[in-house]
Design a protein around this motif. Sequence first.
Motif, PDB file in Angstrom:
ATOM      1  N   VAL A 200      33.197  45.014  55.916  1.00 25.13           N
ATOM      2  CA  VAL A 200      33.817  45.502  54.676  1.00 25.13           C
ATOM      3  C   VAL A 200      33.049  44.947  53.475  1.00 25.13           C
ATOM      4  O   VAL A 200      32.719  45.669  52.527  1.00 25.13           O
ATOM      5  CB  VAL A 200      35.309  45.093  54.599  1.00 25.13           C
ATOM      6  N   ALA A 201      32.763  43.650  53.545  1.00 19.72           N
ATOM      7  CA  ALA A 201      32.040  43.007  52.442  1.00 19.72           C
ATOM      8  C   ALA A 201      30.691  43.683  52.222  1.00 19.72           C
ATOM      9  O   ALA A 201      30.311  43.997  51.089  1.00 19.72           O
ATOM     10  CB  ALA A 201      31.857  41.522  52.742  1.00 19.72           C
ATOM     11  N   LYS A 202      29.971  43.937  53.322  1.00 19.46           N
ATOM     12  CA  LYS A 202      28.626  44.523  53.181  1.00 19.46           C
ATOM     13  C   LYS A 202      28.706  45.955  52.662  1.00 19.46           C
ATOM     14  O   LYS A 202      27.849  46.395  51.891  1.00 19.46           O
ATOM     15  CB  LYS A 202      27.892  44.488  54.520  1.00 19.46           C
ATOM     16  N   ARG A 203      29.743  46.704  53.072  1.00 22.03           N
ATOM     17  CA  ARG A 203      29.858  48.079  52.594  1.00 22.03           C
ATOM     18  C   ARG A 203      30.210  48.115  51.107  1.00 22.03           C
ATOM     19  O   ARG A 203      29.784  49.024  50.384  1.00 22.03           O
ATOM     20  CB  ARG A 203      30.899  48.843  53.428  1.00 22.03           C
TER      21      ARG A 203
ATOM     22  N   HIS B 268      28.842  50.209  47.466  1.00 20.34           N
ATOM     23  CA  HIS B 268      29.678  50.847  46.449  1.00 20.34           C
ATOM     24  C   HIS B 268      29.451  50.239  45.064  1.00 20.34           C
ATOM     25  O   HIS B 268      30.126  50.614  44.109  1.00 20.34           O
ATOM     26  CB  HIS B 268      31.162  50.727  46.829  1.00 20.34           C
ATOM     27  N   GLY B 269      28.544  49.290  44.966  1.00 15.16           N
ATOM     28  CA  GLY B 269      28.224  48.733  43.651  1.00 15.16           C
ATOM     29  C   GLY B 269      29.127  47.588  43.232  1.00 15.16           C
ATOM     30  O   GLY B 269      29.212  47.260  42.047  1.00 15.16           O
ATOM     31  N   PHE B 270      29.824  46.978  44.195  1.00 21.75           N
ATOM     32  CA  PHE B 270      30.650  45.812  43.897  1.00 21.75           C
ATOM     33  C   PHE B 270      30.108  44.605  44.633  1.00 21.75           C
ATOM     34  O   PHE B 270      29.581  44.730  45.736  1.00 21.75           O
ATOM     35  CB  PHE B 270      32.106  46.041  44.341  1.00 21.75           C
TER      36      PHE B 270
ATOM     37  N   ALA C 273      39.548  52.275  44.958  1.00 16.87           N
ATOM     38  CA  ALA C 273      39.028  53.495  45.592  1.00 16.87           C
ATOM     39  C   ALA C 273      37.944  53.143  46.609  1.00 16.87           C
ATOM     40  O   ALA C 273      37.890  53.726  47.702  1.00 16.87           O
ATOM     41  CB  ALA C 273      38.484  54.436  44.516  1.00 16.87           C
ATOM     42  N   ALA C 274      37.097  52.200  46.283  1.00 13.34           N
ATOM     43  CA  ALA C 274      36.032  51.812  47.210  1.00 13.34           C
ATOM     44  C   ALA C 274      36.621  51.169  48.470  1.00 13.34           C
ATOM     45  O   ALA C 274      36.205  51.471  49.597  1.00 13.34           O
ATOM     46  CB  ALA C 274      35.075  50.846  46.524  1.00 13.34           C
ATOM     47  N   MET C 275      37.595  50.286  48.277  1.00 14.32           N
ATOM     48  CA  MET C 275      38.229  49.631  49.426  1.00 14.32           C
ATOM     49  C   MET C 275      38.916  50.664  50.321  1.00 14.32           C
ATOM     50  O   MET C 275      38.872  50.572  51.550  1.00 14.32           O
ATOM     51  CB  MET C 275      39.236  48.580  48.950  1.00 14.32           C
ATOM     52  N   GLU C 276      39.557  51.652  49.707  1.00 11.36           N
ATOM     53  CA  GLU C 276      40.217  52.707  50.488  1.00 11.36           C
ATOM     54  C   GLU C 276      39.190  53.568  51.215  1.00 11.36           C
ATOM     55  O   GLU C 276      39.381  53.944  52.379  1.00 11.36           O
ATOM     56  CB  GLU C 276      41.095  53.555  49.565  1.00 11.36           C
ATOM     57  N   ALA C 277      38.099  53.868  50.530  1.00 10.07           N
ATOM     58  CA  ALA C 277      37.054  54.682  51.163  1.00 10.07           C
ATOM     59  C   ALA C 277      36.490  53.961  52.386  1.00 10.07           C
ATOM     60  O   ALA C 277      36.218  54.587  53.422  1.00 10.07           O
ATOM     61  CB  ALA C 277      35.942  54.972  50.153  1.00 10.07           C
TER      62      ALA C 277
ATOM     63  N   ALA D 137      45.325  40.438  39.466  1.00 14.15           N
ATOM     64  CA  ALA D 137      45.360  40.080  40.896  1.00 14.15           C
ATOM     65  C   ALA D 137      46.549  40.751  41.577  1.00 14.15           C
ATOM     66  O   ALA D 137      46.430  41.292  42.688  1.00 14.15           O
ATOM     67  CB  ALA D 137      45.438  38.566  41.055  1.00 14.15           C
ATOM     68  N   ASN D 138      47.684  40.749  40.913  1.00 11.51           N
ATOM     69  CA  ASN D 138      48.858  41.371  41.525  1.00 11.51           C
ATOM     70  C   ASN D 138      48.711  42.885  41.615  1.00 11.51           C
ATOM     71  O   ASN D 138      49.216  43.506  42.555  1.00 11.51           O
ATOM     72  CB  ASN D 138      50.125  40.991  40.745  1.00 11.51           C
ATOM     73  N   TYR D 139      48.019  43.464  40.638  1.00 12.44           N
ATOM     74  CA  TYR D 139      47.780  44.908  40.695  1.00 12.44           C
ATOM     75  C   TYR D 139      46.929  45.246  41.924  1.00 12.44           C
ATOM     76  O   TYR D 139      47.269  46.154  42.697  1.00 12.44           O
ATOM     77  CB  TYR D 139      47.100  45.367  39.409  1.00 12.44           C
ATOM     78  N   LEU D 140      45.866  44.516  42.133  1.00 17.80           N
ATOM     79  CA  LEU D 140      45.022  44.778  43.313  1.00 17.80           C
ATOM     80  C   LEU D 140      45.822  44.546  44.593  1.00 17.80           C
ATOM     81  O   LEU D 140      45.717  45.311  45.560  1.00 17.80           O
ATOM     82  CB  LEU D 140      43.774  43.893  43.297  1.00 17.80           C
ATOM     83  N   ARG D 141      46.616  43.479  44.597  1.00 18.33           N
ATOM     84  CA  ARG D 141      47.445  43.204  45.777  1.00 18.33           C
ATOM     85  C   ARG D 141      48.373  44.386  46.058  1.00 18.33           C
ATOM     86  O   ARG D 141      48.457  44.880  47.190  1.00 18.33           O
ATOM     87  CB  ARG D 141      48.270  41.937  45.541  1.00 18.33           C
ATOM     88  N   ALA D 142      49.046  44.874  44.997  1.00 15.94           N
ATOM     89  CA  ALA D 142      50.005  45.962  45.180  1.00 15.94           C
ATOM     90  C   ALA D 142      49.312  47.237  45.651  1.00 15.94           C
ATOM     91  O   ALA D 142      49.814  47.945  46.532  1.00 15.94           O
ATOM     92  CB  ALA D 142      50.749  46.212  43.863  1.00 15.94           C
ATOM     93  N   ARG D 143      48.143  47.499  45.099  1.00 15.84           N
ATOM     94  CA  ARG D 143      47.449  48.743  45.452  1.00 15.84           C
ATOM     95  C   ARG D 143      46.814  48.684  46.837  1.00 15.84           C
ATOM     96  O   ARG D 143      46.602  49.711  47.463  1.00 15.84           O
ATOM     97  CB  ARG D 143      46.361  49.052  44.406  1.00 15.84           C
ATOM     98  N   LEU D 144      46.466  47.487  47.308  1.00 20.15           N
ATOM     99  CA  LEU D 144      45.697  47.390  48.563  1.00 20.15           C
ATOM    100  C   LEU D 144      46.522  46.925  49.759  1.00 20.15           C
ATOM    101  O   LEU D 144      46.037  46.936  50.886  1.00 20.15           O
ATOM    102  CB  LEU D 144      44.494  46.451  48.368  1.00 20.15           C
ATOM    103  N   GLN D 145      47.775  46.527  49.537  1.00 18.07           N
ATOM    104  CA  GLN D 145      48.501  45.855  50.618  1.00 18.07           C
ATOM    105  C   GLN D 145      48.938  46.799  51.736  1.00 18.07           C
ATOM    106  O   GLN D 145      49.314  46.338  52.809  1.00 18.07           O
ATOM    107  CB  GLN D 145      49.690  45.078  50.068  1.00 18.07           C
ATOM    108  N   GLU D 146      48.861  48.106  51.499  1.00 19.29           N
ATOM    109  CA  GLU D 146      49.133  49.044  52.589  1.00 19.29           C
ATOM    110  C   GLU D 146      47.871  49.245  53.426  1.00 19.29           C
ATOM    111  O   GLU D 146      47.910  49.240  54.661  1.00 19.29           O
ATOM    112  CB  GLU D 146      49.584  50.408  52.033  1.00 19.29           C
ATOM    113  N   THR D 147      46.767  49.420  52.736  1.00 21.65           N
ATOM    114  CA  THR D 147      45.505  49.726  53.410  1.00 21.65           C
ATOM    115  C   THR D 147      44.976  48.521  54.188  1.00 21.65           C
ATOM    116  O   THR D 147      44.443  48.665  55.286  1.00 21.65           O
ATOM    117  CB  THR D 147      44.456  50.155  52.363  1.00 21.65           C
TER     118      THR D 147
END
Lengths: 507, 444
Positions: free
Chosen positions: A409-412, A416-418, A451-455, A369-379
């Motif tokens: 975002v949820a629908k997109r 992306h297969g998530f 990557a999907a969230m960033e895309a 969870a913290n990894y996702l937080r760290a990677r996504l908190q800028e975007t």
Amino acid sequence: MSGMGRSLRDKQSGLLLDEPLIFERSRSGQMGVDVAMDADGGEDLLPEELRRGAIDGMPEVSEPEVVRHFLRLSQWNLSAATTFYPLGSCTMKYNPIANEAAARIPGFANLHPMTPDDMAQGALELMFELQAMLAEVSGMDAVSLQPAAGAQGELTGMKMIRAYHRDRGDTRRTVLIPASAHGTNPASAALCGYEVQQLEGNSLGVVEAAAVRRAIGPHVAALMITNPNTLGIFEREIAQVAEVVHGAGGLVYLDGANFNALMGVAKPGHMGADVLQFNLHKTFSTPHGGGGPGAGPVGVREVLADYLPNPRIVRDGDRWRWRDAAPKSIGRVRSFHGNFGMFVRAYTYIKALGGDGLMRATRMAVLNANYLRARLQETYHLAVKGLCMHECVLTDRHLEPTGIKTLDVAKRLLDHGFYAPTIYFPLVVAGALMIEPTESESLETLDQFVAAMEAIAREARENPDAIHAAPTLTPVGRLDEARAARNPVLRWRAAAPAADDPAGDGD
Amino acid sequence: MRFLPQTEESVRSMLAAIGVDGLDDLFRDVPAELRATANVDLAAGLPESETLRRLRELAVRNDGASALSFLGAGAYPHFVPAAVDNLLQRAEFYSAYTPYQPEVSQGTLQAIFEFQSMVAMLLGLDVANASMYDGASAAAEAALMALRVQRKRERLIVARSLHPQYRQVLETYLQGVRDAELVEVGFAADGRIDSAALEQMLDDRAAAVIVGTPNFFGVIEDVAAIARLAARRGALVVTATAEAMALAAVRSPGELGADIAVAEGQSLGVPLSYGGPGVGLFAARDRHVRSLPGRLVGEALDSDGRRGYVLTLATREQHIRRERATSNICTNQGLIALAVTVYLSLMGKEGLRRVGLVNLQRAHRAQALLAKGAVQARFTAPFFNEFSLRVKDVDATLRRARDAGIVAGVPLGEWYPELADCLLVAVTEEHSQAEIERLAEVVA
């Protein structure tokens, strides 16, 4: 992308073949099971006014067609086994296959609930041992496995709290609940006749002892609190909060929905919780089943042990027995002994992991969870800065100029297969995207999700229309839920029921 | 640990990305005194082979699971076609969650829509929900719904012959519900509800009559007559069917006048599993749809006009309405509802009719065989596949049966002191003629 989606959705070919309702596959005279009759007739064993013939509308379909029907339906689901399923607060961890094998051992699967105790000793021992293991993980004194799901565990806990106060001639009428709580908390409290008083968290979403001190009084029967809370933040003042509640004669209900963050980290029994529910289908790996069955055992401190649902498992010589051993029991909340099949699965899981494995599972869940937080908190905008526990809450605020919202975002993400995160919850965060990766995901999967969230964030700026059209790679596009609720169609009906047969039953 | 995919190397790189030195640093918001006492002191984890060995050791000590058993009383052994469990083991079904994202949950949603349709047909009512926990809590939710619908009425008249555990759950659910009052109506000599007493008790305070059919003694109630009495005083009729297989042979509660009908669906494709998970079936009339508890799936269209299914009428539910919700239920029994749907699809219209008749035939043959000499049928009213016998000495009968490897039935005295000389016996399509004869030998 959307062009490709359209051609995939013609449903005449490939992996998206159409699948009608089972009733629409029905052909008169077909059957999926051969039932041998001992003799013709038998109808006359009932008086005429009670007899029922074949039920009109029930499907008439052969076995291969039934199997194909449900196999195809299964392929229209994303699931935790097929897909990363970051549904916050739901703990969609891997469901070990061995759990399924264990529950199907004939000695468990074929055991009747009214079996005399001495012919069900294995089941009783398993349940007793599971109670003890849950007590150890949580620091509670006693456990009942009877409640069928988390919300029924809450109901059980609140009924016990009510019984405890009434036993003291106390008619407290109010339950304090933070605004960030799951809806089941206020609903369960209300079912026990309580009025709900909402508590606000601080800017970090955390309930402060000072806030509880302001709200507390002799009118308060209990505080219901989720720890970690639904923002994924540990309630660091929990011990002081509990002290305030206890000081005013109230009790503390701890919602164990987020228990996956706590194993080896902090025991609710040491935080001042008087009662909590375990969601075996979250923390202890029993499958969610598309919406159940769950299991919602309750753990209590000594102060509430006399109020647990009856019957209890007791040791009698060298045997286990069921006894109405809780002297002030609230009674039963469910028939028989609870969702036993789920107990077998959870027991299998705990035996497989052991104490160290459970603690490791929590650490990996919090790491992910913290990894996702760290990677996504800028975007994406992070609802609460700083470390999180087993889940983190992002919002759509950074996307505001693009017109893309959380729902988009949820629908997109589906394209992306998530599976999508939990959205628009907790209610205290506008446009929430609540992400819980669990310990079951590898770094590679998490990176693909990032990557999907960033895309999607990029696409929001460059081509928002594509996101508004999402999802396009699913069997159906966005469904009109408002219209579905305005004119609800809640069942299939045989064509043109007769005017004098309002139920459409036909028989 | 076989369920944890992170390698030591990935853990290190993730900690670096987070900006902390070690895993312990992730928990610095947790007070030290809580962390210090949090160790989980359980035995070390086991490989799969050892884990399953332990489970088999426990299972083999459940000798009741392999005995010849005539136990019923709310859970029934019926044949389950192999296809049901095979389909249930599709992880796409069992490892999905409540279908919040309908576009990638159409499998679950369409199956629930089919389930709702079949349950409505079985119970003979307009609309069914996506399932409740079990028959007992479904009956309790039906009682709460009756109180919601019947605003100014607070009294619930409950048949003493309703499954005792259903009555216990009902009592628990009603604790704290303002002004609600439970009163009991007894049973007559034939095993059916005491309709004279019921008529007396029905007044303009009565919200509903709650009756089991078949009731705990196996007796099929005269729901039509109860409905006529109730209607005269404006009370609703709630039926609870603990043996859903009866719905295959007995006229539906809805057709006989029930306003809300619930059932335990375990008989329809679900193993006994020591009493759970089963599934609560819940159906009502269209005019009460917005008072229903639990989830509902409805038909919807997408932007291109394709048919699909969604969760609907959610404004009744806890996640929207919170303390004003119609129920606190969230997770229900989704996968078990799927089992029932697959089972009913396979059995179909004709298979269901036949299996209903086989139950009726075998149970009646068994009763005729058993009720001889000192052993008598306790009640005279119609029954489906379960009946009460008066025997000379219940304990001695059970012991004799046990010595012959048979669990003969459920002694009724535990819940009904007035029936201390009675045994409740269930006979289904799973009991052969030879097995029924074995029972007859030891009971005689």
